[in-house]
Design a protein around this motif. Structure first.
Motif, PDB file in Angstrom:
ATOM      1  N   SER A 122       9.581 -24.130  -2.378  1.00  0.00           N
ATOM      2  CA  SER A 122       9.703 -22.783  -2.928  1.00  0.00           C
ATOM      3  C   SER A 122       8.344 -22.193  -3.271  1.00  0.00           C
ATOM      4  O   SER A 122       8.173 -20.969  -3.274  1.00  0.00           O
ATOM      5  CB  SER A 122      10.591 -22.794  -4.173  1.00  0.00           C
ATOM      6  OG  SER A 122      10.065 -23.690  -5.147  1.00  0.00           O
ATOM      7  N   ILE A 123       7.360 -23.060  -3.544  1.00  0.00           N
ATOM      8  CA  ILE A 123       5.993 -22.622  -3.823  1.00  0.00           C
ATOM      9  C   ILE A 123       5.027 -23.388  -2.928  1.00  0.00           C
ATOM     10  O   ILE A 123       5.088 -24.618  -2.840  1.00  0.00           O
ATOM     11  CB  ILE A 123       5.609 -22.855  -5.300  1.00  0.00           C
ATOM     12  CG1 ILE A 123       6.483 -22.002  -6.219  1.00  0.00           C
ATOM     13  CG2 ILE A 123       4.125 -22.538  -5.524  1.00  0.00           C
ATOM     14  CD1 ILE A 123       6.289 -20.513  -6.057  1.00  0.00           C
ATOM     15  N   VAL A 124       4.148 -22.655  -2.247  1.00  0.00           N
ATOM     16  CA  VAL A 124       3.082 -23.254  -1.440  1.00  0.00           C
ATOM     17  C   VAL A 124       1.748 -22.759  -1.998  1.00  0.00           C
ATOM     18  O   VAL A 124       1.704 -21.847  -2.825  1.00  0.00           O
ATOM     19  CB  VAL A 124       3.221 -22.888   0.051  1.00  0.00           C
ATOM     20  CG1 VAL A 124       4.569 -23.349   0.591  1.00  0.00           C
ATOM     21  CG2 VAL A 124       3.044 -21.379   0.268  1.00  0.00           C
ATOM     22  N   LEU A 208       1.992 -19.245  -3.841  1.00  0.00           N
ATOM     23  CA  LEU A 208       2.797 -18.163  -3.285  1.00  0.00           C
ATOM     24  C   LEU A 208       4.133 -18.700  -2.777  1.00  0.00           C
ATOM     25  O   LEU A 208       4.313 -19.907  -2.617  1.00  0.00           O
ATOM     26  CB  LEU A 208       2.070 -17.518  -2.092  1.00  0.00           C
ATOM     27  CG  LEU A 208       0.685 -16.922  -2.301  1.00  0.00           C
ATOM     28  CD1 LEU A 208       0.061 -16.589  -0.962  1.00  0.00           C
ATOM     29  CD2 LEU A 208       0.768 -15.674  -3.175  1.00  0.00           C
ATOM     30  N   LYS A 209       5.037 -17.786  -2.491  1.00  0.00           N
ATOM     31  CA  LYS A 209       6.199 -18.126  -1.679  1.00  0.00           C
ATOM     32  C   LYS A 209       5.726 -18.257  -0.229  1.00  0.00           C
ATOM     33  O   LYS A 209       4.707 -17.689   0.157  1.00  0.00           O
ATOM     34  CB  LYS A 209       7.272 -17.042  -1.782  1.00  0.00           C
ATOM     35  CG  LYS A 209       7.836 -16.850  -3.182  1.00  0.00           C
ATOM     36  CD  LYS A 209       8.822 -15.689  -3.205  1.00  0.00           C
ATOM     37  CE  LYS A 209       9.364 -15.464  -4.610  1.00  0.00           C
ATOM     38  NZ  LYS A 209      10.299 -14.310  -4.662  1.00  0.00           N
ATOM     39  N   TRP A 210       6.516 -18.960   0.593  1.00  0.00           N
ATOM     40  CA  TRP A 210       6.078 -19.172   1.979  1.00  0.00           C
ATOM     41  C   TRP A 210       5.919 -17.841   2.721  1.00  0.00           C
ATOM     42  O   TRP A 210       4.963 -17.659   3.477  1.00  0.00           O
ATOM     43  CB  TRP A 210       7.066 -20.060   2.744  1.00  0.00           C
ATOM     44  CG  TRP A 210       6.564 -20.329   4.127  1.00  0.00           C
ATOM     45  CD1 TRP A 210       5.634 -21.255   4.509  1.00  0.00           C
ATOM     46  CD2 TRP A 210       6.905 -19.594   5.316  1.00  0.00           C
ATOM     47  NE1 TRP A 210       5.392 -21.154   5.862  1.00  0.00           N
ATOM     48  CE2 TRP A 210       6.147 -20.146   6.372  1.00  0.00           C
ATOM     49  CE3 TRP A 210       7.774 -18.539   5.581  1.00  0.00           C
ATOM     50  CZ2 TRP A 210       6.246 -19.672   7.681  1.00  0.00           C
ATOM     51  CZ3 TRP A 210       7.858 -18.061   6.883  1.00  0.00           C
ATOM     52  CH2 TRP A 210       7.108 -18.624   7.909  1.00  0.00           C
ATOM     53  N   ILE A 211       6.818 -16.894   2.520  1.00  0.00           N
ATOM     54  CA  ILE A 211       6.710 -15.616   3.220  1.00  0.00           C
ATOM     55  C   ILE A 211       5.450 -14.882   2.789  1.00  0.00           C
ATOM     56  O   ILE A 211       4.811 -14.185   3.590  1.00  0.00           O
ATOM     57  CB  ILE A 211       7.973 -14.748   2.989  1.00  0.00           C
ATOM     58  CG1 ILE A 211       7.943 -13.499   3.878  1.00  0.00           C
ATOM     59  CG2 ILE A 211       8.121 -14.382   1.529  1.00  0.00           C
ATOM     60  CD1 ILE A 211       7.980 -13.778   5.356  1.00  0.00           C
ATOM     61  N   GLU A 212       5.036 -15.050   1.532  1.00  0.00           N
ATOM     62  CA  GLU A 212       3.787 -14.439   1.067  1.00  0.00           C
ATOM     63  C   GLU A 212       2.588 -15.131   1.709  1.00  0.00           C
ATOM     64  O   GLU A 212       1.564 -14.487   1.977  1.00  0.00           O
ATOM     65  CB  GLU A 212       3.705 -14.531  -0.457  1.00  0.00           C
ATOM     66  CG  GLU A 212       4.761 -13.689  -1.169  1.00  0.00           C
ATOM     67  CD  GLU A 212       4.830 -13.965  -2.659  1.00  0.00           C
ATOM     68  OE1 GLU A 212       5.251 -13.064  -3.400  1.00  0.00           O
ATOM     69  OE2 GLU A 212       4.478 -15.093  -3.084  1.00  0.00           O
ATOM     70  N   ALA A 213       2.706 -16.429   1.969  1.00  0.00           N
ATOM     71  CA  ALA A 213       1.649 -17.143   2.675  1.00  0.00           C
ATOM     72  C   ALA A 213       1.544 -16.653   4.121  1.00  0.00           C
ATOM     73  O   ALA A 213       0.445 -16.562   4.679  1.00  0.00           O
ATOM     74  CB  ALA A 213       1.901 -18.650   2.646  1.00  0.00           C
ATOM     75  N   PHE A 216      -0.509 -13.711   3.917  1.00  0.00           N
ATOM     76  CA  PHE A 216      -1.895 -14.118   3.656  1.00  0.00           C
ATOM     77  C   PHE A 216      -2.631 -14.411   4.963  1.00  0.00           C
ATOM     78  O   PHE A 216      -3.796 -14.044   5.133  1.00  0.00           O
ATOM     79  CB  PHE A 216      -1.881 -15.353   2.753  1.00  0.00           C
ATOM     80  CG  PHE A 216      -3.231 -15.977   2.516  1.00  0.00           C
ATOM     81  CD1 PHE A 216      -4.076 -15.492   1.530  1.00  0.00           C
ATOM     82  CD2 PHE A 216      -3.653 -17.066   3.272  1.00  0.00           C
ATOM     83  CE1 PHE A 216      -5.316 -16.077   1.303  1.00  0.00           C
ATOM     84  CE2 PHE A 216      -4.891 -17.655   3.051  1.00  0.00           C
ATOM     85  CZ  PHE A 216      -5.726 -17.155   2.063  1.00  0.00           C
ATOM     86  N   PHE A 217      -1.957 -15.059   5.904  1.00  0.00           N
ATOM     87  CA  PHE A 217      -2.585 -15.423   7.172  1.00  0.00           C
ATOM     88  C   PHE A 217      -2.494 -14.330   8.233  1.00  0.00           C
ATOM     89  O   PHE A 217      -3.051 -14.470   9.316  1.00  0.00           O
ATOM     90  CB  PHE A 217      -1.929 -16.701   7.734  1.00  0.00           C
ATOM     91  CG  PHE A 217      -2.431 -17.970   7.132  1.00  0.00           C
ATOM     92  CD1 PHE A 217      -3.559 -18.597   7.637  1.00  0.00           C
ATOM     93  CD2 PHE A 217      -1.782 -18.545   6.057  1.00  0.00           C
ATOM     94  CE1 PHE A 217      -4.030 -19.776   7.079  1.00  0.00           C
ATOM     95  CE2 PHE A 217      -2.244 -19.719   5.487  1.00  0.00           C
ATOM     96  CZ  PHE A 217      -3.373 -20.339   5.994  1.00  0.00           C
ATOM     97  N   SER A 218      -1.805 -13.240   7.937  1.00  0.00           N
ATOM     98  CA  SER A 218      -1.444 -12.265   8.969  1.00  0.00           C
ATOM     99  C   SER A 218      -2.568 -11.341   9.402  1.00  0.00           C
ATOM    100  O   SER A 218      -2.475 -10.697  10.440  1.00  0.00           O
ATOM    101  CB  SER A 218      -0.287 -11.402   8.453  1.00  0.00           C
ATOM    102  OG  SER A 218      -0.736 -10.541   7.409  1.00  0.00           O
ATOM    103  N   ASP A 219      -3.617 -11.193   8.604  1.00  0.00           N
ATOM    104  CA  ASP A 219      -4.710 -10.267   8.889  1.00  0.00           C
ATOM    105  C   ASP A 219      -4.250  -8.811   8.839  1.00  0.00           C
ATOM    106  O   ASP A 219      -4.877  -7.934   9.437  1.00  0.00           O
ATOM    107  CB  ASP A 219      -5.359 -10.571  10.246  1.00  0.00           C
ATOM    108  CG  ASP A 219      -6.743  -9.946  10.390  1.00  0.00           C
ATOM    109  OD1 ASP A 219      -7.436  -9.820   9.364  1.00  0.00           O
ATOM    110  OD2 ASP A 219      -7.126  -9.576  11.518  1.00  0.00           O
TER     111      ASP A 219
END
Length: 283
Positions: A122-124, A208-213, A216-219
């Motif tokens: 749930s948290i990464v 973060l939540k995984w979708i928020e991560a 984060f990586f999306s540019d």
């Protein structure tokens, strides 16, 4: 292909059917709407089409733990040259193997994939500290090559090399981007044991939540939200050329210094070199 954009997620079976025109950002968003602890191991660019991405293999931040996107496809629907619609059973295992990494357009038109979803906490934790040449970046990048593929499978660290101006001086910067499937209090001792040379601190880490991560990586542009992952054209149109290759032996520090010289050239102003690790499931 954009009309083939249906997504059907079943959280009970951890399966999903996705159309060949679905974009990765839309897929991640649809999964997260159904469950915050399910994901799909694929790439970091939300505007990439899932159909072509999967048919080429599909590498991303979860690859070391769960394999390529293509490894997590369990069925498909394609149209062959005769106009017949085939699923895994009717196409046979040879063709099913070929469309998962061999390039889907080479063997037919991908209408849909049935994919296996994977579990995430749930948290990464993410981090992205920068190190310039003046901060010993060459040595740290060199050492990264010796450990990145051997790290805990829950830990993914890639490096982005760019040209950077610091205090009016041109230099080369290495950004160490990471996803850890867990909280920072577990990550920090792991990093201290396996990669102390980076000098990671608690303030470098964000939970973060995984979708928020994924965001984060999306540019995507600063200020974007997870809802922007479904936007087809969030960035100004740009054109670039990219080339990929595999390195089986560590690049020496001398050779790295030779690479850095390229980044001092005027045409390298927007150039980027990405080092991505394998290991884990990718042996």
């Amino acid at each position: 292909m954009r009309t083939l954009s249906s997504i059907s997620v079943d959280t009970e079976t951890k399966r999903a059917w996705i159309g060949g025109g679905v974009l990765l950002g839309g897929l991640y968003h649809a999964i997260a709407e159904k469950s915050p602890v399910l994901a799909f191991p694929a790439g970091t660019c939300p505007m990439v089409g899932a159909g072509g991405h999967v048919s080429g293999g599909g590498e991303g931040t979860l690859t070391r733990k769960y394999g390529l996107a293509a490894d997590n496809v369990i069925d498909a629907k394609i149209v062959n040259a005769d106009g017949a619609i085939l699923d895994r059973e009717s196409m046979g295992e040879d063709l099913f193997w070929a469309i998962r990494g061999g390039g889907g357009a080479s063997f037919g038109i991908i209408l849909a994939y049935k994919i296996k979803l994977v579990s995430v906490p749930s948290i990464v934790t993410v981090f992205a500290p920068n190190r310039t040449l003046e901060q010993n970046a060459t040595k740290i990048v060199y050492l990264w090559q010796h450990i990145a593929y051997k790290l805990d499978r829950d830990l993914f660290i890639r490096i982005l090399i760019t040209q950077e101006h610091r205090n009016g001086k041109l230099t080369v910067q290495a950004q160490f981007q990471s996803l850890f499937l867990g909280k920072a209090d577990k990550l920090l001792p792991l990093m201290q044991e396996s990669f102390p040379e980076l000098g990671l601190r608690r303030e470098d880490c964000t939970e973060l939540k995984w979708i928020e991560a994924a965001l984060f990586f999306s540019d995507l542009p600063d200020g974007s939200t997870v809802n922007d992952l479904v936007t087809r054209n969030p960035n100004p149109r740009t054109y670039y050329k990219a080339k990929s290759d595999y390195v089986t032996e560590p690049i020496s520090e001398v050779a790295l210094e030779g690479l850095w010289k390229r980044f001092y050239e005027a045409e390298a102003e927007k150039a980027q070199l990405i080092f991505s690790p394998s290991g884990g499931r990718m042996y």
